[in-house]
Design an enzyme around this catalytic site. Structure first.
Site, PDB file in Angstrom:
ATOM      1  N   GLU A   1       0.827  -1.208   0.000  1.00 20.75           N
ATOM      2  CA  GLU A   1       0.000   0.000   0.000  1.00 20.75           C
ATOM      3  C   GLU A   1       0.863   1.261   0.000  1.00 20.75           C
ATOM      4  O   GLU A   1       0.536   2.244  -0.651  1.00 20.75           O
ATOM      5  CB  GLU A   1      -0.952   0.018   1.212  1.00 20.75           C
ATOM      6  CG  GLU A   1      -2.086  -0.996   1.120  1.00 20.75           C
ATOM      7  CD  GLU A   1      -3.027  -0.758  -0.048  1.00 20.75           C
ATOM      8  OE1 GLU A   1      -3.026   0.340  -0.626  1.00 20.75           O
ATOM      9  OE2 GLU A   1      -3.766  -1.697  -0.411  1.00 20.75           O
TER      10      GLU A   1
ATOM     11  N   CYS B   1     -19.952   1.757 -18.915  1.00 21.84           N
ATOM     12  CA  CYS B   1     -21.242   1.718 -18.229  1.00 21.84           C
ATOM     13  C   CYS B   1     -22.108   0.550 -18.688  1.00 21.84           C
ATOM     14  O   CYS B   1     -22.821  -0.059 -17.891  1.00 21.84           O
ATOM     15  CB  CYS B   1     -21.989   3.026 -18.434  1.00 21.84           C
ATOM     16  SG  CYS B   1     -21.100   4.413 -17.720  1.00 21.84           S
TER      17      CYS B   1
HETATM   18  S1  SF4 Z   1     -20.286   3.199 -11.738  1.00 22.16           S
HETATM   19 FE1  SF4 Z   1     -21.808   4.247 -12.991  1.00 22.16          FE
HETATM   20  S2  SF4 Z   1     -20.584   5.665 -14.215  1.00 22.16           S
HETATM   21 FE2  SF4 Z   1     -19.165   4.161 -13.394  1.00 22.16          FE
HETATM   22  S3  SF4 Z   1     -19.018   2.613 -15.015  1.00 22.16           S
HETATM   23 FE3  SF4 Z   1     -20.596   1.952 -13.549  1.00 22.16          FE
HETATM   24  S4  SF4 Z   1     -22.473   2.698 -14.432  1.00 22.16           S
HETATM   25 FE4  SF4 Z   1     -20.850   3.822 -15.436  1.00 22.16          FE
END
Ligand code: SF4
Length: 415
Positions: free
Chosen positions: A22, A184
């Site tokens: 770390e 996403c």
């Molecule tokens: S956390 Fe939300 S913004 Fe990030 S990749 Fe997943 S869906 Fe997309």
């Protein structure tokens, strides 16, 4: 990663390995850390072994990894564990924070991964994921915002497997929810991500921005006028204003005598504490070459007892820029050759700690990447085409045919 393959070890050795990894991973990429980590563990496999090391040895091991205070803090921490905790690394995040260099993040990472303490962690990746999932749009450099991330991380951490949860969250940020290309469509938390929700429902036309459901009285929400439809989820996190980087200038002298070089040691406090470097002096950005040479010449004489290097005998070989996180250094590099090494030694005390080293010893010393770059520049200058005028003045005993066969390196050395 090697620091994750620790299941067969006792809990103290596991904590030690996670602690070292770390510390190394702060501000340094995984790919760079792996080799350093393996070398470190071969040399100091337990906290006790590390506690017996010297600062010089740690600096040498850390050379090239940057942020050198991390290595020294690890050493001080190991010594504290042996002295105050009977060799046992503390098992709570609260106690871990009493160790030098162990902040909130490192303590929480060790406590959750090794000791199963249900505490959240917040690093750059977690900030990105949480700011998107919870649509937190306030400035991430503000203390209030950071505290909020810690609160959220503590609230959502899994109580049965906090270590796995925290590592998953960081991994999600590193490989899925990346800064510029978030994936996403395949993200496992897409269904509960507010940034995705906003990005898919918000108007594409910024003139309809009022349609967004942002709370103007909330300190953590993104101000509605800052929403940019074209960047979607990447509206989060909001980057803080860039701090102006300070630039400092130095004149550096590479003094060589019979293939050995003078290195001086930096003070034990501050930037690159205790590391070795070529003799150097701070100069103004407006300093002329002549002023730099004069400053170097007097520094060598007054601080190191190295006489006989007049400003005229210093040759400028180039300039190197080196960036630290919060400042930039510009090194104006000069070289000089002397024939007598006796200027440094016990009989000739000098104001600065200094030593003569061969090229091989130099590269194995605790030197920073900036010093390595300076030395590379010097080595390239030896390979460069020698100045004809200078060569003519060199008294070589060999015949001209022999000179042609001599490598440029050798000619330069003789010069
Ligand atoms: S956390 Fe939300 S913004 Fe990030 S990749 Fe997943 S869906 Fe997309």
């Amino acid at each position: 990663m090697p620091w994750r393959r620790v299941n067969e070890l006792c809990v103290n050795d596991r904590a030690y390995r996670v602690w070292v990894s770390e510390m190394m991973l702060q501000q340094t990429q995984v790919a760079t850390v792996v080799a350093y980590y393996n070398k470190w563990m071969k040399r100091w496999p337990t906290v006790k072994d590390l506690a017996n090391a010297t600062c010089e040895e740690v600096n040498e091991m850390w050379a090239g990894l940057g942020y050198y205070s991390r290595g020294r803090r690890l050493l001080e921490g190991a010594q504290k564990v042996m002295r105050d905790f009977n060799g046992k690394i503390p098992d709570t995040s609260h106690q871990l924070r009493t160790l030098p260099g162990v902040g909130q993040y490192t303590a929480a990472a060790i406590a959750s991964i090794v000791f199963n303490e249900p505490c959240g962690v917040v690093d750059g990746n977690v900030v990105r994921v949480l700011s998107r999932m919870r649509s937190i749009g306030s400035d991430t450099s503000q203390q209030k915002t950071i505290q909020h991330f810690w609160k959220v991380a503590d609230n959502i951490v899994d109580h049965e497997k906090p270590g796995d949860f925290n590592q998953s969250l960081m991994e999600l940020g590193a490989i899925v929810c990346t800064p510029k290309t978030p994936l996403c469509s395949t993200c496992p938390v897409k269904s509960c991500c507010r940034a995705v929700e906003t990005a898919t429902t918000c108007p594409n036309d910024s003139t309809d921005i009022e349609a967004l459901d942002f709370k103007s009285d909330c300190e953590l929400c993104l101000p509605v006028e800052k929403w940019q439809p074209s960047v979607g989820v990447m509206n989060y996190p909001q980057k803080s204003a860039k701090i102006k980087v300070q630039e400092e200038q130095f004149a550096v002298a590479i003094v060589r005598c019979r293939l050995h070089y003078i290195l001086t040691q930096r003070p034990n406090q501050g930037l690159l504490a205790g590391m070795w470097q070529f003799p150097s002096v701070s100069v103004d950005s407006s300093s002329s070459e002549r002023t730099m040479k004069e400053s170097l010449s007097s520094c060598l004489l007054l601080h190191l007892n190295v006489g006989g290097i007049s400003p005229a005998s210093l040759d400028k070989i180039g300039q190197i820029k080196h960036a630290f996180s919060h400042r930039h250094h510009v090194y104006h590099v000069f070289k000089a050759e002397i024939s007598d090494k006796s200027c440094l030694g016990d009989e000739m005390p000098q104001l600065m700690e200094a030593k003569w080293v061969s090229a091989e010893e130099l590269l194995q010393s605790a030197i920073s990447t900036g010093v390595k770059k300076i030395f590379q520049l010097f080595q390239s200058s030896l390979k460069a085409k020698p100045n004809r005028k200078r060569l003519r003045s060199v008294k070589l005993t060999s015949s001209s045919a022999k000179i042609r066969q001599t490598t440029l390196d050798e000619v330069c050395r003789k010069a």
